[in-house]
Design a protein around this motif. Structure first.
Motif, mmCIF file in Angstrom:
data_model
loop_
_atom_site.group_PDB
_atom_site.id
_atom_site.type_symbol
_atom_site.label_atom_id
_atom_site.label_comp_id
_atom_site.label_asym_id
_atom_site.label_seq_id
_atom_site.Cartn_x
_atom_site.Cartn_y
_atom_site.Cartn_z
ATOM 1 N N VAL A 1 -61.006 43.355 -22.974
ATOM 2 C CA VAL A 1 -62.117 44.296 -22.777
ATOM 3 C C VAL A 1 -63.356 43.815 -23.530
ATOM 4 O O VAL A 1 -64.456 43.781 -22.982
ATOM 5 C CB VAL A 1 -61.713 45.720 -23.227
ATOM 6 N N VAL A 2 -63.166 43.428 -24.785
ATOM 7 C CA VAL A 2 -64.302 42.973 -25.595
ATOM 8 C C VAL A 2 -64.913 41.701 -25.012
ATOM 9 O O VAL A 2 -66.142 41.595 -24.863
ATOM 10 C CB VAL A 2 -63.859 42.751 -27.071
ATOM 11 N N VAL B 1 -69.394 39.002 -22.344
ATOM 12 C CA VAL B 1 -69.890 37.992 -21.406
ATOM 13 C C VAL B 1 -70.710 38.653 -20.301
ATOM 14 O O VAL B 1 -71.784 38.161 -19.929
ATOM 15 C CB VAL B 1 -68.718 37.166 -20.820
ATOM 16 N N SER B 2 -70.237 39.769 -19.773
ATOM 17 C CA SER B 2 -70.965 40.467 -18.712
ATOM 18 C C SER B 2 -72.319 40.945 -19.206
ATOM 19 O O SER B 2 -73.333 40.833 -18.505
ATOM 20 C CB SER B 2 -70.164 41.659 -18.191
ATOM 21 N N PRO C 1 -73.995 42.405 -12.781
ATOM 22 C CA PRO C 1 -74.083 43.744 -12.174
ATOM 23 C C PRO C 1 -72.831 44.557 -12.518
ATOM 24 O O PRO C 1 -71.757 43.993 -12.732
ATOM 25 C CB PRO C 1 -74.147 43.475 -10.674
ATOM 26 N N PRO C 2 -72.965 45.866 -12.557
ATOM 27 C CA PRO C 2 -71.820 46.716 -12.932
ATOM 28 C C PRO C 2 -70.562 46.466 -12.095
ATOM 29 O O PRO C 2 -69.455 46.486 -12.628
ATOM 30 C CB PRO C 2 -72.338 48.139 -12.729
ATOM 31 N N VAL C 3 -70.711 46.218 -10.803
ATOM 32 C CA VAL C 3 -69.534 46.003 -9.962
ATOM 33 C C VAL C 3 -68.770 44.736 -10.392
ATOM 34 O O VAL C 3 -67.551 44.719 -10.417
ATOM 35 C CB VAL C 3 -69.899 45.982 -8.462
ATOM 36 N N VAL C 4 -69.489 43.691 -10.755
ATOM 37 C CA VAL C 4 -68.864 42.451 -11.218
ATOM 38 C C VAL C 4 -68.182 42.696 -12.565
ATOM 39 O O VAL C 4 -67.060 42.233 -12.803
ATOM 40 C CB VAL C 4 -69.904 41.303 -11.320
ATOM 41 N N TRP C 5 -68.855 43.442 -13.436
ATOM 42 C CA TRP C 5 -68.283 43.753 -14.740
ATOM 43 C C TRP C 5 -66.983 44.536 -14.583
ATOM 44 O O TRP C 5 -65.975 44.221 -15.214
ATOM 45 C CB TRP C 5 -69.300 44.544 -15.564
ATOM 46 N N VAL C 6 -66.985 45.558 -13.727
ATOM 47 C CA VAL C 6 -65.798 46.391 -13.538
ATOM 48 C C VAL C 6 -64.649 45.586 -12.942
ATOM 49 O O VAL C 6 -63.512 45.664 -13.402
ATOM 50 C CB VAL C 6 -66.121 47.629 -12.668
ATOM 51 N N ILE C 7 -64.924 44.791 -11.912
ATOM 52 C CA ILE C 7 -63.872 43.969 -11.291
ATOM 53 C C ILE C 7 -63.311 42.971 -12.302
ATOM 54 O O ILE C 7 -62.093 42.806 -12.418
ATOM 55 C CB ILE C 7 -64.394 43.267 -10.019
ATOM 56 N N SER C 8 -64.198 42.328 -13.036
ATOM 57 C CA SER C 8 -63.758 41.366 -14.057
ATOM 58 C C SER C 8 -62.927 42.051 -15.135
ATOM 59 O O SER C 8 -61.905 41.519 -15.589
ATOM 60 C CB SER C 8 -64.962 40.689 -14.705
ATOM 61 N N VAL D 1 -57.867 42.836 -17.865
ATOM 62 C CA VAL D 1 -56.916 43.735 -18.521
ATOM 63 C C VAL D 1 -55.541 43.624 -17.851
ATOM 64 O O VAL D 1 -54.509 43.621 -18.531
ATOM 65 C CB VAL D 1 -57.435 45.190 -18.523
ATOM 66 N N ALA D 2 -55.519 43.494 -16.523
ATOM 67 C CA ALA D 2 -54.239 43.338 -15.814
ATOM 68 C C ALA D 2 -53.520 42.064 -16.269
ATOM 69 O O ALA D 2 -52.310 42.074 -16.534
ATOM 70 C CB ALA D 2 -54.456 43.324 -14.310
#
Length: 173
Positions: free
Chosen positions: A46-47, A52-53, A59-66, A71-72
């Motif tokens: 997460v950190v 890096v994001s 963009p938020p969508v890239v951050w969330v997907i990454s 985490v997975a």
């Protein structure tokens, strides 16, 4: 160490990899050191992804997907690490073969086919009970873990007797 007294109980068992996996999962859920170990990789993911994001202006969508993917992968790696650690711990005790453990109020004596050891209860001041095991946990930040499979009891009453011994001498988590 004299474990003979009226409260002494005997367990005879052969440890398995599954026993060590169950013990490590119980430690991860119930002890502070285990929780830190279990959450370290996902927390670091997460950190790292957030830093890096943010630094790259993702963009938020890239951050969330990454973040979800990282985490997975970190959770998978943590679970795989637990399995690997269980196999290594089992590998260390496998040569001892069948174990016979005598426990009383002063401590326990474990006798294997090739080695034996005696311990005072102060070595493992806390314990967790799972459906199949009593898991003894080392004190403070110690990572020490010992396990006593319930299947080693001669009778169901022996499980209750060991639980009573542990409750008198250790802190149940």
């Amino acid at each position: 160490m004299d474990t003979r007294g009226s409260a002494a109980v005997e367990f005879v068992y052969r440890p398995t990899v599954a026993d060590f996996e169950e013990a490590l999962r119980a430690r991860a859920r119930r002890s502070p050191a285990g929780r830190v170990q279990a959450l370290m990789a996902p927390g670091a993911a997460v950190v790292a992804v957030s830093a890096v994001s943010f630094a790259r202006g993702a963009p938020p969508v890239v951050w969330v997907i990454s973040l979800v993917l990282a985490v997975a992968v970190a959770c998978w790696a943590t679970a795989h690490g637990t399995q690997t650690m269980a196999r290594r711990m089992f590998g260390a005790v496998r040569p001892y073969g069948e174990c016979r453990m005598l426990a009383g109020d002063r401590g326990a004596v474990a006798i294997g086919e090739r080695a034996s050891y005696t311990m005072d209860w102060t070595v493992f001041p806390r314990y967790v009970e799972t459906p199949g095991l009593f898991v003894l946990l080392g004190g403070g930040r110690a990572a020490g873990v010992a396990l006593l499979p319930k299947r080693g009891a001669r009778t169901p009453a022996d499980v209750d007797r060991l639980r009573a011994i542990l409750d008198r001498n250790l802190k149940r988590l």
